[in-house]
Design a protein around this motif. Sequence first.
Motif, mmCIF file in Angstrom:
data_model
loop_
_atom_site.group_PDB
_atom_site.id
_atom_site.type_symbol
_atom_site.label_atom_id
_atom_site.label_comp_id
_atom_site.label_asym_id
_atom_site.label_seq_id
_atom_site.Cartn_x
_atom_site.Cartn_y
_atom_site.Cartn_z
ATOM 1 N N PRO A 1 0.838 -0.899 -0.411
ATOM 2 C CA PRO A 1 -0.079 0.377 -0.727
ATOM 3 C C PRO A 1 0.807 1.706 0.049
ATOM 4 O O PRO A 1 1.780 1.036 0.150
ATOM 5 N N CYS A 2 0.225 2.990 -0.942
ATOM 6 C CA CYS A 2 1.256 4.264 -0.246
ATOM 7 C C CYS A 2 1.218 3.717 0.829
ATOM 8 O O CYS A 2 2.545 4.321 1.649
ATOM 9 N N SER A 3 0.371 3.898 1.811
ATOM 10 C CA SER A 3 0.389 3.976 3.213
ATOM 11 C C SER A 3 0.332 2.776 3.988
ATOM 12 O O SER A 3 -0.718 2.297 4.006
ATOM 13 N N VAL A 4 0.775 2.963 5.642
ATOM 14 C CA VAL A 4 0.438 1.931 5.944
ATOM 15 C C VAL A 4 -0.797 2.376 6.702
ATOM 16 O O VAL A 4 -0.855 3.209 7.197
ATOM 17 N N GLU A 5 -1.352 1.850 7.000
ATOM 18 C CA GLU A 5 -3.140 2.355 7.640
ATOM 19 C C GLU A 5 -3.467 1.443 8.598
ATOM 20 O O GLU A 5 -3.885 1.747 9.530
ATOM 21 N N SER A 6 -3.233 0.381 8.663
ATOM 22 C CA SER A 6 -3.174 -0.412 9.894
ATOM 23 C C SER A 6 -2.783 -2.139 9.988
ATOM 24 O O SER A 6 -2.340 -2.045 8.631
ATOM 25 N N LEU A 7 -1.869 -3.004 10.878
ATOM 26 C CA LEU A 7 -1.710 -4.432 10.730
ATOM 27 C C LEU A 7 -2.759 -4.859 9.804
ATOM 28 O O LEU A 7 -2.332 -6.078 9.256
ATOM 29 N N ALA A 8 -4.207 -5.082 10.099
ATOM 30 C CA ALA A 8 -5.006 -6.070 9.176
ATOM 31 C C ALA A 8 -4.769 -5.474 8.196
ATOM 32 O O ALA A 8 -4.592 -6.222 7.111
ATOM 33 N N HIS A 9 -4.976 -4.415 8.067
ATOM 34 C CA HIS A 9 -4.934 -3.921 6.540
ATOM 35 C C HIS A 9 -3.556 -4.217 5.745
ATOM 36 O O HIS A 9 -3.316 -4.292 4.254
ATOM 37 N N VAL A 10 -2.448 -3.932 6.386
ATOM 38 C CA VAL A 10 -0.982 -4.610 5.590
ATOM 39 C C VAL A 10 -1.208 -5.956 5.184
ATOM 40 O O VAL A 10 -0.259 -6.353 4.556
ATOM 41 N N ARG A 11 -1.584 -6.562 6.682
ATOM 42 C CA ARG A 11 -1.217 -7.729 6.399
ATOM 43 C C ARG A 11 -1.868 -8.831 5.311
ATOM 44 O O ARG A 11 -1.633 -9.779 4.295
ATOM 45 N N LYS A 12 -3.723 -7.902 4.749
ATOM 46 C CA LYS A 12 -4.047 -8.382 3.705
ATOM 47 C C LYS A 12 -3.293 -8.050 2.983
ATOM 48 O O LYS A 12 -2.694 -8.694 1.482
ATOM 49 N N MET A 13 -2.351 -7.240 2.133
ATOM 50 C CA MET A 13 -1.646 -6.409 1.445
ATOM 51 C C MET A 13 -0.591 -7.687 0.835
ATOM 52 O O MET A 13 -0.052 -7.435 0.039
ATOM 53 N N ALA A 14 0.369 -7.554 2.027
ATOM 54 C CA ALA A 14 1.020 -8.627 2.302
ATOM 55 C C ALA A 14 1.163 -9.937 1.583
ATOM 56 O O ALA A 14 1.441 -10.376 0.788
ATOM 57 N N ALA A 15 0.026 -10.368 1.879
ATOM 58 C CA ALA A 15 -0.897 -11.620 1.192
ATOM 59 C C ALA A 15 -1.326 -11.367 -0.162
ATOM 60 O O ALA A 15 -0.483 -12.180 -0.900
ATOM 61 N N VAL A 16 -1.502 -10.157 -0.655
ATOM 62 C CA VAL A 16 -1.736 -10.068 -2.060
ATOM 63 C C VAL A 16 0.023 -9.938 -2.512
ATOM 64 O O VAL A 16 -0.100 -10.271 -3.863
ATOM 65 N N ALA A 17 0.392 -9.362 -2.026
ATOM 66 C CA ALA A 17 1.738 -8.921 -2.684
ATOM 67 C C ALA A 17 2.568 -10.489 -3.123
ATOM 68 O O ALA A 17 3.130 -10.659 -3.778
ATOM 69 N N LYS A 18 2.729 -11.434 -1.867
ATOM 70 C CA LYS A 18 3.040 -12.242 -1.437
ATOM 71 C C LYS A 18 2.309 -13.373 -2.457
ATOM 72 O O LYS A 18 3.281 -14.283 -3.910
ATOM 73 N N GLN A 19 1.507 -12.951 -2.919
ATOM 74 C CA GLN A 19 0.773 -14.169 -4.107
ATOM 75 C C GLN A 19 1.350 -13.855 -5.903
ATOM 76 O O GLN A 19 1.167 -14.665 -6.236
ATOM 77 N N GLY A 20 1.261 -12.651 -5.283
ATOM 78 C CA GLY A 20 1.774 -11.943 -7.396
ATOM 79 C C GLY A 20 3.122 -12.464 -7.408
ATOM 80 O O GLY A 20 3.471 -11.649 -8.840
ATOM 81 N N GLY A 21 3.759 -12.781 -6.152
ATOM 82 C CA GLY A 21 4.933 -13.017 -6.681
ATOM 83 C C GLY A 21 6.518 -11.762 -6.699
ATOM 84 O O GLY A 21 7.644 -11.800 -5.932
ATOM 85 N N ALA A 22 5.646 -10.925 -5.354
ATOM 86 C CA ALA A 22 6.847 -10.158 -4.654
ATOM 87 C C ALA A 22 7.733 -10.282 -3.620
ATOM 88 O O ALA A 22 6.930 -11.505 -2.790
ATOM 89 N N THR A 23 8.571 -10.190 -3.548
ATOM 90 C CA THR A 23 9.250 -10.701 -2.087
ATOM 91 C C THR A 23 9.329 -9.576 -1.684
ATOM 92 O O THR A 23 10.364 -9.093 -0.098
ATOM 93 N N VAL A 24 9.405 -8.291 -1.688
ATOM 94 C CA VAL A 24 8.936 -7.166 -0.511
ATOM 95 C C VAL A 24 8.241 -6.551 -0.835
ATOM 96 O O VAL A 24 7.667 -6.313 -1.109
#
Lengths: 336, 336, 336, 336
Positions: free
Chosen positions: B93-116
């Motif tokens: 995400p552009c901004s970290v908004e909450s723990l729950a939200h950034v976890r959700k985005m991390a799952a999406v990023a990881k799923q798409g092949g992101a390592t960072v």
Amino acid sequence: MIIVIKPGNEAMVHEISQRFANKADVFTHGNRVAIQGADRDCLSAEELAATQEIIENHPAAIQGSRVFHPEDTVIETAHSLIGGDNFTMMAGPCSVESLAHVRKMAAVAKQGGATVLRGGAFKPRTSPYSFQGLGEPGLKFLRQAADEFGMDVLTEVMDEDHVEMVGKYTDIFQIGARNMQNFSLLKAVGKTNIPVMLKRGMSATVDDILNAAEYIAAGGNEQIMIAERGIRTFDNKYTRNTLDVGSVPVLQKLSHYPVIVDPSHAAGHTEFVTREALAGVAIGASGLVVEIHDDPAHAFSDGAQALKPDEFQAMADKAFAIRSLVKPNQKAEVNA
Amino acid sequence: MIIVIKPGNEAMVHEISQRFANKADVFTHGNRVAIQGADRDCLSAEELAATQEIIENHPAAIQGSRVFHPEDTVIETAHSLIGGDNFTMMAGPCSVESLAHVRKMAAVAKQGGATVLRGGAFKPRTSPYSFQGLGEPGLKFLRQAADEFGMDVLTEVMDEDHVEMVGKYTDIFQIGARNMQNFSLLKAVGKTNIPVMLKRGMSATVDDILNAAEYIAAGGNEQIMIAERGIRTFDNKYTRNTLDVGSVPVLQKLSHYPVIVDPSHAAGHTEFVTREALAGVAIGASGLVVEIHDDPAHAFSDGAQALKPDEFQAMADKAFAIRSLVKPNQKAEVNA
Amino acid sequence: MIIVIKPGNEAMVHEISQRFANKADVFTHGNRVAIQGADRDCLSAEELAATQEIIENHPAAIQGSRVFHPEDTVIETAHSLIGGDNFTMMAGPCSVESLAHVRKMAAVAKQGGATVLRGGAFKPRTSPYSFQGLGEPGLKFLRQAADEFGMDVLTEVMDEDHVEMVGKYTDIFQIGARNMQNFSLLKAVGKTNIPVMLKRGMSATVDDILNAAEYIAAGGNEQIMIAERGIRTFDNKYTRNTLDVGSVPVLQKLSHYPVIVDPSHAAGHTEFVTREALAGVAIGASGLVVEIHDDPAHAFSDGAQALKPDEFQAMADKAFAIRSLVKPNQKAEVNA
Amino acid sequence: MIIVIKPGNEAMVHEISQRFANKADVFTHGNRVAIQGADRDCLSAEELAATQEIIENHPAAIQGSRVFHPEDTVIETAHSLIGGDNFTMMAGPCSVESLAHVRKMAAVAKQGGATVLRGGAFKPRTSPYSFQGLGEPGLKFLRQAADEFGMDVLTEVMDEDHVEMVGKYTDIFQIGARNMQNFSLLKAVGKTNIPVMLKRGMSATVDDILNAAEYIAAGGNEQIMIAERGIRTFDNKYTRNTLDVGSVPVLQKLSHYPVIVDPSHAAGHTEFVTREALAGVAIGASGLVVEIHDDPAHAFSDGAQALKPDEFQAMADKAFAIRSLVKPNQKAEVNA
């Protein structure tokens, strides 16, 4: 305004356009009528009854806009389909140098998958003392080479007075970046029925290009394609211009014209041409126009940016491969 | 000058650098010694005898240059290899908004092949009255989400005084475009051993970027990557900035640092992000850094340019496919 | 929104601002209260009754805007009045080089009518290997020279951590073009009560400058002046930057801050500095900041753009003469 | 190369130029001969003996350069001297609207000190659907108004085919910014003996302008003046273009042509026109070309940037006053 006529009332398209023909600029496309400067109050009750939608907020360049002409323009020449799901490779020397040379380059272009042979016979050079092109003899060489290899000709016309003569030899007119707002020239090619490749001016905005294209369309010629060839920015130390790849999807969203990428003038140096070409394909351009030369060091013009035959072949192979990933529904080109 | 020492004389690298250490800026790389401001006449006969080549015509940004450091820099973090033949996806995400939200985005990023996993806790906003980021709590959320999904953290540091604190949470510092020539900040991250992503300033030339990177290298930190995120030109009506894809091969030719493309800040509008991303891959960038959000309309910042999860996944699939065409010798990434 | 309170209801200015103080960014100026993010519906019937006008359409940089603060800001230092009908000459060497040298330059500056002595002790250089300034000793030399000649000091602060120290020596902070959006630094000088000259970034729009100035104002420091020093455009072959004189009246219309022109960094070459300076005066700038040197070929930095003493004197004479034509109601400066 | 012939050997100027006439582009000016593409080795011993100096390092735009033509070009028309120590005011409506209107504007222009009446009869409009000018009838009105008030006519020619016709009515051709690199048009006006005002293209560098001017000079027409009318940069929110005043002294240093400032197209908004005009005078332009209208809200084109009669008069008074400060040796204009 743009009037969208209800299905079953197609006759109204003709009636409305006839009624306004002497009072305003009027254009029709399918079930749409565009009337410059008019608004809803100009329509009769009967006309309104036949109307599905009225679009009053449209771009000045109305004929080029998707709101007037929603589907892609596909230009059909003897050997190519340009636009829509098609991908078209165009290549050739910067200047036509001789019959022998342009034939050699046509063979290379064709081998790499090009269906359009480009080459300049009238050259817009920064300095009046630089080589200005072979003129009409160059056009004859170009035409002969294209015919021999079953290709279309693309060549620049710089001058209203040359439109007729150049039109005898070419399948596609090129309007160069420096003439993008030479409105007299745009009007002149707008009166022909020969397709036009309009190159973006060095500091032309997207709106500027679309308004320039509208000068051609206003004359009745709708076979227009736009070429992104790099813009002028604050940094030109290592590349000649800045390839504005981002303009490709923007132009495709706003207008229905095919958008072609010219990596040669953008990069300006051979070592970066292939990579800029691939970026243009990946972003979804409808084709590439690329300069090639077998002996760049002795080219009559712009040798620094010409791909050698083997470099062109390698680039073209990657370009077609990327295209098939980006647009898997690509149709085969016509290669008559 | 840069002195290239003959094979078998490696000890001379150390000897020369020791001899000049107190008189000039001296750097060594393999069998090369760079001495700022010195020339051939400063060398003794013995030193000259051990010398294979002396390069006096080199860029001011000497450590970043290929003449000093010919091979690619490859940055190794816990979960990623960046540069060389590797391709690295970075998202969040552009901004970290909450723990729950950034976890959700991390799952999406990881799923798409992101390592960072990227995310901002300190935000450089044009207006002082806009949301300025969650600060240190945001960093904790980001770290926790990255750890959970086995990813590296990338986050911006805006301020010399925050370098130590931010460094506790991040694997890669981001220096934002507006701070590209904040030399005090560059010096501060240059004294750490944490990799740095340096974003190109809006009107920074290629030389400006390399000189800015040199401020980091001069402090001893050579783990630098450069991000192209669009430049400011005369047309920003439809895109936020102009993606200068052409700068990617230029930077790669001149320097050994990995070059990453940020299509989100370049395009500024979701509908163009994927296509600019693919252009970046096709031109040969070492990776992408992309903003994602599951509910862009309610994002704390820059929602207009965030890809939704399914858009990100589709983009990432195409990006990896194009990369494998462009660089068939790509190594698999570390995904510990 | 901005609330303009009716005459005779001045107490309401305080009451409204108190009521919103903990909920929003609130600022007052005369009979005006600005409340970020609030609208008309937030006001009570009593508050509305005391209200003459509500301005909801205002710039993001509200404190700097004329709608909030209609009259010119005039900054008063020990030896100068800056803004309003005053015209202020500021001059000095690019870098402080030694006590003797800066004293010599102070004498020249004073003789030409300058009341502010500029000089850099911390220099933001493109390359980390260039001269970075004398540091605090340089500030002492500058202070001593200014005191001897009855002048104010103007010097750059590059770093949040140096604000306190530099503040001991200077009458006016300079924020350099490269740090225009170094928001941490802007916030730091915003917390002092020392006037600030904010230099326009190379590609900063007018709105960008005013938003950057707002970071200073948001901290409570309203003594801000803006310096136009040339922008980055497509042509820098003959001048270092492009002096955007047209921005001067634009900034003066939108904001109440004094606007100063720096012809030295704009022109970059001595031969053009005087003429750009006069253009700046003619267009109505509140002052000039000019680099001078008695031996430009041996200046520690930027010698190519320094005026020699006699050139400076001739320029200053013409500048004051043009000013008196352009603004015949100019007040005499304070020269204590 | 440029060959400077020794005093007393003037016949050699003719001899050398004759000898090369059929082999190269050859130009002479006073005791100088320019031969494109030739070098010292092409000269005979006798020719070398008559030679004072050979300049091999000269700009491509050789005829426009100071190295070939050191003294100022002064253009003499029926009512004006343009260039050198002269200052020329040119004013009139954007478009010729009617005989009555252009007469009224001529009276205003004349009253303010203008000796040249500008007005467009052929208008290069961004959109094909905008008013395109009155055409030849407009030229007749303009000619009649100018004659009545003893002024010269300045009007745009857009089209090679119109050069002869427009030339019947005008004293000075204007080539618009969009046609600056319409080389066919430049060649066409280069074959006339009517003075030409060449307006700088939106993104033309100083070198580009001088090369474009060279197309005119190469045809034999040396009566050229250059107009700076604002360039395209990253910020056009508040002004239409960015007035590049710094280009004025640069052009004057490199070339001998008069440089005129057009503040109307640069500013784009009346409120900034006067101040940009004065900046142009202060920096040393040889004249101004300004749009005026008595009823801007109803102007056929560009009303937003037209000065009203009283605004024009006030501007002109200040302009002449500043000019007399900047160039005290200014000659009186011819007002036949």
